[in-house]
Design a protein around this motif. Sequence first.
Motif, PDB file in Angstrom:
ATOM      1  N   CYS A 248       4.135 -22.077  -3.034  1.00 42.59           N
ATOM      2  CA  CYS A 248       3.239 -22.258  -1.904  1.00 42.59           C
ATOM      3  C   CYS A 248       3.429 -23.599  -1.204  1.00 42.59           C
ATOM      4  N   VAL A 249       3.821 -24.653  -1.932  1.00 43.62           N
ATOM      5  CA  VAL A 249       3.998 -25.966  -1.310  1.00 43.62           C
ATOM      6  C   VAL A 249       5.200 -25.949  -0.365  1.00 43.62           C
ATOM      7  N   VAL A 250       6.324 -25.442  -0.836  1.00 42.88           N
ATOM      8  CA  VAL A 250       7.517 -25.358   0.004  1.00 42.88           C
ATOM      9  C   VAL A 250       7.283 -24.408   1.166  1.00 42.88           C
ATOM     10  N   ASP A 251       6.578 -23.288   0.902  1.00 46.63           N
ATOM     11  CA  ASP A 251       6.306 -22.335   1.977  1.00 46.63           C
ATOM     12  C   ASP A 251       5.484 -22.974   3.087  1.00 46.63           C
ATOM     13  N   VAL A 252       4.530 -23.818   2.728  1.00 43.77           N
ATOM     14  CA  VAL A 252       3.692 -24.468   3.743  1.00 43.77           C
ATOM     15  C   VAL A 252       4.531 -25.412   4.598  1.00 43.77           C
ATOM     16  N   THR A 253       5.389 -26.225   3.976  1.00 43.58           N
ATOM     17  CA  THR A 253       6.215 -27.140   4.771  1.00 43.58           C
ATOM     18  C   THR A 253       7.184 -26.372   5.672  1.00 43.58           C
ATOM     19  N   ASN A 254       7.726 -25.264   5.164  1.00 47.53           N
ATOM     20  CA  ASN A 254       8.612 -24.446   5.992  1.00 47.53           C
ATOM     21  C   ASN A 254       7.849 -23.794   7.136  1.00 47.53           C
ATOM     22  N   TYR A 255       6.622 -23.385   6.851  1.00 44.33           N
ATOM     23  CA  TYR A 255       5.807 -22.748   7.890  1.00 44.33           C
ATOM     24  C   TYR A 255       5.517 -23.733   9.023  1.00 44.33           C
ATOM     25  N   VAL A 256       5.155 -24.948   8.673  1.00 41.02           N
ATOM     26  CA  VAL A 256       4.877 -25.966   9.689  1.00 41.02           C
ATOM     27  C   VAL A 256       6.148 -26.273  10.482  1.00 41.02           C
ATOM     28  N   LEU A 257       7.288 -26.290   9.808  1.00 34.85           N
ATOM     29  CA  LEU A 257       8.570 -26.490  10.491  1.00 34.85           C
ATOM     30  C   LEU A 257       8.788 -25.430  11.556  1.00 34.85           C
ATOM     31  N   LEU A 258       8.558 -24.167  11.211  1.00 31.38           N
ATOM     32  CA  LEU A 258       8.767 -23.074  12.160  1.00 31.38           C
ATOM     33  C   LEU A 258       7.694 -23.047  13.240  1.00 31.38           C
ATOM     34  N   GLU A 259       6.461 -23.309  12.866  1.00 26.80           N
ATOM     35  CA  GLU A 259       5.358 -23.187  13.810  1.00 26.80           C
ATOM     36  C   GLU A 259       5.338 -24.341  14.817  1.00 26.80           C
ATOM     37  N   LEU A 260       5.440 -25.575  14.323  1.00 22.98           N
ATOM     38  CA  LEU A 260       5.296 -26.748  15.179  1.00 22.98           C
ATOM     39  C   LEU A 260       6.605 -27.474  15.454  1.00 22.98           C
ATOM     40  N   GLY A 261       7.624 -27.275  14.604  1.00 22.67           N
ATOM     41  CA  GLY A 261       8.895 -27.953  14.789  1.00 22.67           C
ATOM     42  C   GLY A 261       8.995 -29.293  14.083  1.00 22.67           C
ATOM     43  N   GLN A 262       8.037 -29.607  13.181  1.00 26.56           N
ATOM     44  CA  GLN A 262       8.046 -30.885  12.471  1.00 26.56           C
ATOM     45  C   GLN A 262       8.560 -30.688  11.045  1.00 26.56           C
ATOM     46  N   PRO A 263       9.724 -31.231  10.716  1.00 27.46           N
ATOM     47  CA  PRO A 263      10.174 -31.165   9.323  1.00 27.46           C
ATOM     48  C   PRO A 263       9.240 -31.998   8.434  1.00 27.46           C
ATOM     49  N   MET A 264       8.947 -31.483   7.253  1.00 29.46           N
ATOM     50  CA  MET A 264       8.103 -32.184   6.292  1.00 29.46           C
ATOM     51  C   MET A 264       8.728 -32.079   4.908  1.00 29.46           C
ATOM     52  N   GLN A 378      -4.222 -28.535   5.707  1.00 30.39           N
ATOM     53  CA  GLN A 378      -5.181 -27.441   5.889  1.00 30.39           C
ATOM     54  C   GLN A 378      -4.702 -26.166   5.211  1.00 30.39           C
ATOM     55  N   LEU A 379      -3.432 -25.798   5.443  1.00 29.00           N
ATOM     56  CA  LEU A 379      -2.896 -24.558   4.875  1.00 29.00           C
ATOM     57  C   LEU A 379      -2.802 -24.635   3.356  1.00 29.00           C
ATOM     58  N   LEU A 380      -2.318 -25.750   2.840  1.00 28.07           N
ATOM     59  CA  LEU A 380      -2.130 -25.857   1.399  1.00 28.07           C
ATOM     60  C   LEU A 380      -3.463 -25.787   0.661  1.00 28.07           C
ATOM     61  N   ILE A 381      -4.477 -26.454   1.174  1.00 23.78           N
ATOM     62  CA  ILE A 381      -5.789 -26.430   0.511  1.00 23.78           C
ATOM     63  C   ILE A 381      -6.384 -25.034   0.572  1.00 23.78           C
ATOM     64  N   GLU A 382      -6.179 -24.313   1.681  1.00 21.17           N
ATOM     65  CA  GLU A 382      -6.661 -22.938   1.784  1.00 21.17           C
ATOM     66  C   GLU A 382      -5.981 -22.026   0.766  1.00 21.17           C
ATOM     67  N   ILE A 383      -4.706 -22.251   0.522  1.00 17.87           N
ATOM     68  CA  ILE A 383      -3.937 -21.364  -0.352  1.00 17.87           C
ATOM     69  C   ILE A 383      -4.063 -21.753  -1.823  1.00 17.87           C
ATOM     70  N   ALA A 384      -3.886 -23.046  -2.113  1.00 14.11           N
ATOM     71  CA  ALA A 384      -3.764 -23.484  -3.510  1.00 14.11           C
ATOM     72  C   ALA A 384      -4.834 -24.483  -3.930  1.00 14.11           C
ATOM     73  N   GLY A 385      -5.822 -24.695  -3.083  1.00 14.52           N
ATOM     74  CA  GLY A 385      -6.860 -25.651  -3.426  1.00 14.52           C
ATOM     75  C   GLY A 385      -6.336 -27.072  -3.376  1.00 14.52           C
ATOM     76  N   GLY A 386      -7.127 -27.992  -3.869  1.00 16.21           N
ATOM     77  CA  GLY A 386      -6.701 -29.376  -3.897  1.00 16.21           C
ATOM     78  C   GLY A 386      -7.672 -30.276  -3.158  1.00 16.21           C
ATOM     79  N   GLU A 387      -7.509 -31.560  -3.382  1.00 15.80           N
ATOM     80  CA  GLU A 387      -8.369 -32.558  -2.768  1.00 15.80           C
ATOM     81  C   GLU A 387      -7.476 -33.547  -2.030  1.00 15.80           C
ATOM     82  N   ALA A 388      -7.692 -33.664  -0.722  1.00 18.65           N
ATOM     83  CA  ALA A 388      -6.841 -34.488   0.122  1.00 18.65           C
ATOM     84  C   ALA A 388      -7.379 -35.902   0.235  1.00 18.65           C
ATOM     85  N   GLY A 389      -6.449 -36.843   0.249  1.00 18.51           N
ATOM     86  CA  GLY A 389      -6.804 -38.225   0.507  1.00 18.51           C
ATOM     87  C   GLY A 389      -6.653 -38.541   1.981  1.00 18.51           C
ATOM     88  N   PRO A 390      -6.924 -39.760   2.387  1.00 16.33           N
ATOM     89  CA  PRO A 390      -6.779 -40.141   3.792  1.00 16.33           C
ATOM     90  C   PRO A 390      -5.307 -40.247   4.183  1.00 16.33           C
TER      91      PRO A 390
END
Length: 791
Positions: A248-264, A378-390
Motif C-alpha cells: 500500500c505504501v508504494v501504491d500510494v506514491t505511484n498513485y500520486v505520481l500518476l495523478e499529480l505528476g509528483q515523484p515521491m 491522506q491516502l495512506l492513512i485512509e488505507i493503512a491507518g497511521g499517525e502523521a506528523g507535521p
Amino acid sequence: MKISETWLREWVNPEVDTQTLVEQITMAGLEVDAIEPVAGTFSGVVVAEIASIEQHPDADKLRVCQVNADGGETLQVVCGAPNARAGIRVPFATVGAVLPGDFKIKKAKLRGVESNGMLCAQTELEAGEDSSGLWELPEDAPIGTPLQDYLNLADSIIDVDLTPNRGDCLSLRGIAREVGVINRLPVSEPQIASVKPQIEETFPLEVEAKAQCPRYIGRVIRNVDVSCPSPLWLQERLRRCGLRPHDCVVDVTNYVLLELGQPMHAFDLDKLSGKVLVRMANAGEKIELLDGNTVELKDDTLLITDEQGPIAMAGIMGGQRTAVSDSTRNIFFESAFFAPLAIAGKARNYGMHTDASHRYERGVDYNLAETAMERASQLLIEIAGGEAGPLIVAESQAHLPDELFVKVRRERITNGLGFSIPDGDVVNILTRLGLEQTDSDENGWTFRIPSYRFDLAIEEDLLEELARIYGYNRLPSNVQPMRLAMGEQREDRISLPVLKDVLVARGYHEAITYSFIGAELAKTFDPEGQPVALENPLSADLAVMRSSLWPSLVQTLAYNLNRQQSRVRLFEAGMRFRLEGELQQEPMLAGLISGPRWSENWADINASVDFYDLKGDVEALLAKTGNAGEYRFEAGSHSALHPGQCAVILRNGKSVGYMGALHPQIQQQLDIDQPVYLFELKQAELMEARVPDFQEISRFPEVRRDIAVVVDKSVQVGSLANKAREAAGTYLRDLKIFDVYAGKGIDPQRKSVALGLTFQDPSRTLNESEINASIEAVINGLKEAFDATLR
C-alpha cells in the motif's frame, strides 16, 4: 504515458466519444499512439467464492474446488492454481462462457474428476500481466456479479506520446487540464485537504546542495499497517496506467505520481540514522538500489543520505537499505523539487531510466511538492491507518525558479499566425491554460507563467499555445504569391540519388545504419585507427563513431544471412568520421555483395559472385560520371580486405576508394560462411561529372584487329590496356580485353593477354597501312614497357 479513460472522465467529462476525445488530444499537440481495451473480449465470467477445496485424488498439482457463483448451490471445479484456497473470491468462467481468443468453456473431466467451469487468472482474461495464480478479488466483491460490471472493464487505455517539453502532461491532472481547455469545461480535481498532525514528531533534515534541491519536504507517519492491501479501485487505476500494484505504501506514491505528476519516495523510518542530508555524491561511493543492483557513484550525482551513507539517488531510485518492507511500521515520506539540470542525463549515465527521472529531467512543478505530500498522507492513512506528523520543510527561495512574465502583442499574433484572434478568446484560452493575466494595454497583454509550464518562456511560446488550442484546423490556408527563380542545374555535377539509382538498377538494396559502432568492431576493421569515442554512448555496441561504412554494412549482411537470406546486395550513403587534428566527417558511398550471382532460376548455373562482379558494379558507377577514363584500379592493401584481392581506386593518381574481398580473419570472426566483396568510394569524387558534348556518329566503317601478347604474370592487365591505348593513336575507338590464358604452350612465369582493338575515323575510311601502323605502334609500345611478345 498511459491513462484510463474512465479515470480521466472523472476529472473532466466532455460529451464526445472515445475517438473524438483522442483526436482532440492529438490535435492539441499530445499525440496518441494507441487506444487499447483494459481487458480482452469475454462473456460469462462472474465473481465467485471458493467455498471449500480438497486434493485431487489422481493428480498432485490439481485440486477440486466447490465454487459458489450465485449464492445458491456450489459447482465443482478442478483447478491447478497454487494460490487456490477456501474463502477467496475470484473470477469464474461458467459453462458456456467465451474467453479471449474465442475459447469456449465446456463441462470436462480432468483426470477423471468432473469440472464445471474455470477459475481465472488475469492473463487468461487479458486484464493484466499476473499469471502466477488466480486473480484474487476483494473480500467484499459481490458474488454472482458479472466481472465486467464489477471492475468497470468497459474502459479504454489511452497511450499518449509526449514530447520532452511537455512534462506538465506526465500526469492525469495535466491531461485533464488540456481536455478541459479544449472543451471549455471546468476540471473537477479531488479535494486535497491538509492532514492535521496527530503527533509532533519530526526527523532532522538538511539540504546541502541547495541549487540542485531548492525544496525538500518530509513527513513522519507512525503505526502504518503495511499489510493492508490497496483498495481495488487504486490497484485497477495503477494497472490500467501500466504499473503493477505492490504494497500500500508504494501504491500510494505511484498513485500520486500518476495523478499529480509528483515523484515521491517512502523510507522505513526505523532504518534511518541521524538525519536526512541532501548532498552531492563523493566519487566512488556505492549504493545498493531497490532493483538489487549496486552502483558506484560519480561526483555529479545528487544523493539523499543519512549518517550511514547514501539512501537514495535523488530523483532516480531509492536504496535497498532503507526500503519499506512487510515489517515496516513507521515511514518517512519524501516530496521534493529537484532542478531539471541536476537530474537530466544522470539516470542514463548509470544505464537506468525510471518514472521519477523521466519527470524530473523534464521539469516538475516546483509548487507541487506540498500538495503531493498531503495527498499521499491522506491516502495512506485512509488505507493503512497511521499517525502523521507535521510537514518538515527545507527550502532555498533564492534557488527556486523565478516567476516568469511574458507579454503577447496583438500585432505579433496576427503576423505570427496569419490571422487575428478576438481579444476575449486570447485571454480566455491563456487563462484556462493556467496563465494569469497581470497587465494589459493597447498593444497586448502580460501573463504570469504557471509553475508547471517549464516550456513557456517567450512570446512565440504563447503564440503556439493560442494556435493549438484555437485549433490548427481553423488556421487559414492562403496561397502566397511568390516569384521563384529557376534553380541552377549544373551539368558538371551528379546528385547522390542518381548514383543510388545505378546501384538499385543493378540489384542493390539501400541500408541505413547508425553512425555509431562498437569499439571492438571498429578495431577489427581498422586495427591501427583511433575511433572517435562518444562521451555518453547509448550502449557498448554504439560507443564510437565509425571510420568506415563497412562495419555497419557487414553487420547488416550477417543479420540477413542468419535469417536465410543468402543472396545479399547492399549499399549505404553516409558519413565516416576521423580524427585528423580535429574531427573530420566525409560523405562516402559503400556497398557489398555476397552469395549467388543470380536469383534462383532454371536457366543459369547458380555460381557465386566474385571480385569481378563487384568491379563491374563499381565501373558502372564511375561510368555515370563520364570520366571513367580518369579512373584506374591497382593492387593495394587494406586491413579489412583480403591481401590478394584488394584494389585501390585511383583518379588521376589520387586514391578515391577501395574494393575487394573481406579479409578471411574478419569473415571468420563475424561467423560469415560465404565470400563477401566490398567497395567504398568518396562521394565528392563521384559527383564530379564531365559535361556532355555532341559528337557526330561516324558514317565510315570500323575496323577491328585482335592481337595476343605474352607478358610476365606480374603485369597488371589494366596497365597493359592503358599502354595500348596510349600507343594506338587517335584512330582507336575501343579496346577490350577478351581473353587471359596461362597454361600449356606458355612459359609458366608468363601469361597471354588477348586485346580487341577497334579503329575508326569520323571523316573517312581508314586504309590498311594506317591500321597496320597503329597495330605496330601498340606491339612496340607493349614490348618496350612490359617485354611483351606477340603470340
